[in-house]
Design an enzyme around this catalytic site. Sequence first.
Site, PDB file in Angstrom:
ATOM      1  N   CYS A 163       0.821  -1.206   0.000  1.00 16.29           N
ATOM      2  CA  CYS A 163       0.000   0.000   0.000  1.00 16.29           C
ATOM      3  C   CYS A 163       0.865   1.269   0.000  1.00 16.29           C
ATOM      4  O   CYS A 163       1.479   1.569  -1.011  1.00 16.29           O
ATOM      5  CB  CYS A 163      -0.995  -0.033   1.151  1.00 16.29           C
ATOM      6  SG  CYS A 163      -2.349   1.127   0.903  1.00 16.29           S
ATOM      7  N   HIS A 171      -4.158  -5.293  -0.153  1.00 17.57           N
ATOM      8  CA  HIS A 171      -3.716  -5.752   1.170  1.00 17.57           C
ATOM      9  C   HIS A 171      -3.700  -7.271   1.269  1.00 17.57           C
ATOM     10  O   HIS A 171      -4.719  -7.876   1.570  1.00 17.57           O
ATOM     11  CB  HIS A 171      -4.609  -5.146   2.257  1.00 17.57           C
ATOM     12  CG  HIS A 171      -4.391  -3.681   2.419  1.00 17.57           C
ATOM     13  ND1 HIS A 171      -3.510  -3.159   3.337  1.00 17.57           N
ATOM     14  CD2 HIS A 171      -4.892  -2.637   1.740  1.00 17.57           C
ATOM     15  CE1 HIS A 171      -3.491  -1.842   3.223  1.00 17.57           C
ATOM     16  NE2 HIS A 171      -4.330  -1.492   2.265  1.00 17.57           N
ATOM     17  N   GLU A 228      -2.576  -8.953   3.524  1.00 13.39           N
ATOM     18  CA  GLU A 228      -2.822  -9.349   4.919  1.00 13.39           C
ATOM     19  C   GLU A 228      -4.321  -9.352   5.224  1.00 13.39           C
ATOM     20  O   GLU A 228      -4.731  -9.823   6.286  1.00 13.39           O
ATOM     21  CB  GLU A 228      -2.075  -8.432   5.887  1.00 13.39           C
ATOM     22  CG  GLU A 228      -2.724  -7.075   6.175  1.00 13.39           C
ATOM     23  CD  GLU A 228      -2.491  -6.034   5.086  1.00 13.39           C
ATOM     24  OE1 GLU A 228      -1.955  -6.383   4.017  1.00 13.39           O
ATOM     25  OE2 GLU A 228      -2.865  -4.859   5.299  1.00 13.39           O
TER      26      GLU A 228
END
Lengths: 380, 562
Positions: free
Chosen positions: A264, A350, A352
Amino acid sequence: MNAKLVLSDGTVFAGLSIGAPVTHVGEVVFNTSMTGYQEMLTDPSYRGQILTLTYPLIGNYGVMDEDWESGEIQVRGFVVKQLCDTHSNWRSTGALDAFLKEHGIPGIAGVDTRALTRVIRSHGVMMGALSGDDLPTEDVLARIAAEPNYGANDFVKDVSGGRNYPWTEPVQAPYDTLKRFHAQEPLRVTVVDYGVKRNILRLLATRGCEVRVVPCDASPATILDGQPDGIVFSPGPGDPAMLDYACESMKAVVGLGIPILGICLGHQLMAHAFGGRTFKLKFGHRGSNHPVKDLVRAGKVHITAQNHGYAVDADSIAGSGLEVSHINLNDGTVEGMVHQTLPIMTMQFHPEASGGPRDTEYMFDEYVRLVAEKRVAMKV
Amino acid sequence: MPKRTDLKKVMVIGSGPIVIGQAAEFDYAGTQACRSLREEGLSVVLVNSNPATIMTDMNMADKVYVEPLTVEFLTRIIAKERPDGLLPTLGGQTGLNLATKLAKKGVLDEYHVELLGTPLESIEKAEDREYFKALMQEIGEPVPESAIVERMDEVEEFLDELVRVEAKTGQPVYPIIVRPAYTLGGTGGGIAYNWDELHDICVRGFRMSMTSQLLLERCLLGWKEIEYEVMRDGADNCITICNMENFDPMGIHTGDSIVIAPSQTLTDKEYQMLRTASLKIIRALGIEGGCNVQLALDAHSFRYYIIEVNPRVSRSSALASKATGYPIARVAAKIAVGLHLDEIQNAVTRRTLACFEPALDYCVLKIPRWPFDKFNFANRRIGTQMKATGEVMAIDRTFEGALMKAVRSLEIGQLGLAMKGIGEWSEMKLEEVLRHATDERLAAICEAFRRGMDVPEVQQLTNVDPWFLKKVKDLVDMEMEFRAHFGLPDEAMLRRAKEWGFNDHYLAELWGVKEMEIRDLRKQWGIQPVYKMVDTCAAEFESETPYFYSTYDRENELAAAL
């Protein structure tokens, strides 16, 4: 008690006050995810923003101790259609309303969030204020005018930890599947914290990494302290173009051959470090349903979680050594980069998740595998 | 991969007669699929024995055969039409079974007809219980442990297996459900909560079972029942169309359950855990098209089990399709002729691609419609075998609004939550229906709240999640508040009533006024329904397909769209 959301163009949305009865100014954005409000509220990338959720029923499962993505609520204000007063989930430890109050964050319920979303979609994101104490509209507009525009703030300094620390939180379900990519002692990975989400640290830890976190303004020497096997540049809030100090440190370490992962803001800064540029999107990408095409791996498409208002200008990285590895299927913007010769991989989305789909979690496998291979190669 | 050019003519098998245990969903799916194939320039041959369907309209296919759905007739049609491909996954189980038979008999090979969409092998993998169990074990997805036993030592063996699971995952051994194979009068089974009970039930069961066989299975009664509607293309790209949560927990067939989309009580971690599992399964099965995965989730931990997989467009797909605006059958048909998800346009926005996941900004609720008004003497108990013959679906910005709309749409003479005559039910009857669901359970839950029961008490009897129960209780409380009010309301009260889905007629009854008076007040105060768009993307992108629902909120999108 009444509350209002006022946009800088004078549009007013009236509703009921939830959370703290105070007035906060911020950039008004929307997210289309249907779950994960606690993860979003505590995601440091929302610093300086008033978050609107397009899904109308919020608060259904309360809040829980394990689902914090940072140490505090990061949004400046929270806009929902309906706040559910009963919450039901085996893990929940409290109600969302109380959670907002406890952290001094104002919210508003009863807003036609779809109408608000349509305004943002057509006019682009704009500054606004959420007045949980229902101040007169003129006063609220004056408050908006008195604060600097979103892009003029360095929010990264606010959210970054400000110190070095090792990540030691024990693993827990559902992130308790341990993976190993190497036989020897743990891999040392340094994470530069521009506003890191805890799940990045968790996912590295469950892959056998010894994770050390350093602040956003860490010098190259601090980043390299302890001879890390890998360096991760985290997500974070705000305009990457104004983070010269972070960009300078990044430049000093990315060419050393140490495997690098940028996520990001870390991805956007990487473009800057190699002489590229970023630009502001009209209303950003915020949601859990963004299709991203992998240009390297035979055109595979993944559904990703996203939260960003700026994007890398693809033309600006031409000839820099970086090349586009992923694009967004909706609007064709850059979603990932790799370096032609250096071990650098970055992504705008993302991997994650938390909240969002876990389809690209394998990126952590790939990165940690790269770190492991590189270390073996360096030892030889 | 672009569309295949070797396909010119495709045969589609319809679902035949509409029967109990099946809604009219396959007509909807089949119609979409025929249109979709013709959009790609293919010639469509449709076979369906049921002429009372939309799909058999003359303009839906190039050739329509209203003939019996048997291997013999289909063989003759194939011989005459010589299609290049056969698409069987859109006609429900009927189409699937016929395609399997045609393939096994060598008809498809003989006439060089290619089976399109999901390979036969994948379908068999999903539908054969043993094969499916083995595959799930291989990919590490849990299925409820079960065993067929004939002796007590085999019971102990099964118990050992569950003890091993408990040691590994913390999942308690009990309860265990015992079902005898072939008994007289259905006796001899039961649910055991400890060894003594299990021992007794099994001893009794062995005696009663005519084959001395018992089926033992982990009992998941009361677990949350969640479904995921997923799709996969030939390039292994996978997406979720939506997930759904059953109001009625495990133990009641999802076709007989009230279903809510999207899930309401799942955190992101639970939502994503089950989503990941569903995608893993569609990949392992190698499905090309749509698939429905049903899972049971423990209400007190992250533990879950895979209950069932439907490797085709199903009743749930039709619901998911209407709930999200995502045309599942249309996209499945295109996948079957070789297109990939990122090559198919999103027909709703016409700006984005079919390769994304719908974002809902409303709540969808389905209530089954049972035929007990026509079959007066039928047993109204609902359970693992579907008895509903239809369903209604309602959309609103809130759960309350959607529930009230759905109840009214059932056409059971109910304008609100109060069922006629339920006030006279005995406490015993009420408790019985709460404990053992019938078609009247929702009404019974409302009545329980009216009689002063609280959420934990009703939860204990029904196992319905407290989130749903509290929502229903709030509506009942409002109903009682309104009943106690006499005469015309003030503006705030009327606005609240409309936002929560009470209709004018019902309010007039509750307040003892005329319906027209309420209508006039609404006009005077500007309390009018607005129309919002189902656009698959929660307003993130502009959309072109006019699919609207009414709601009492601020902005009306209809005026702007017309």
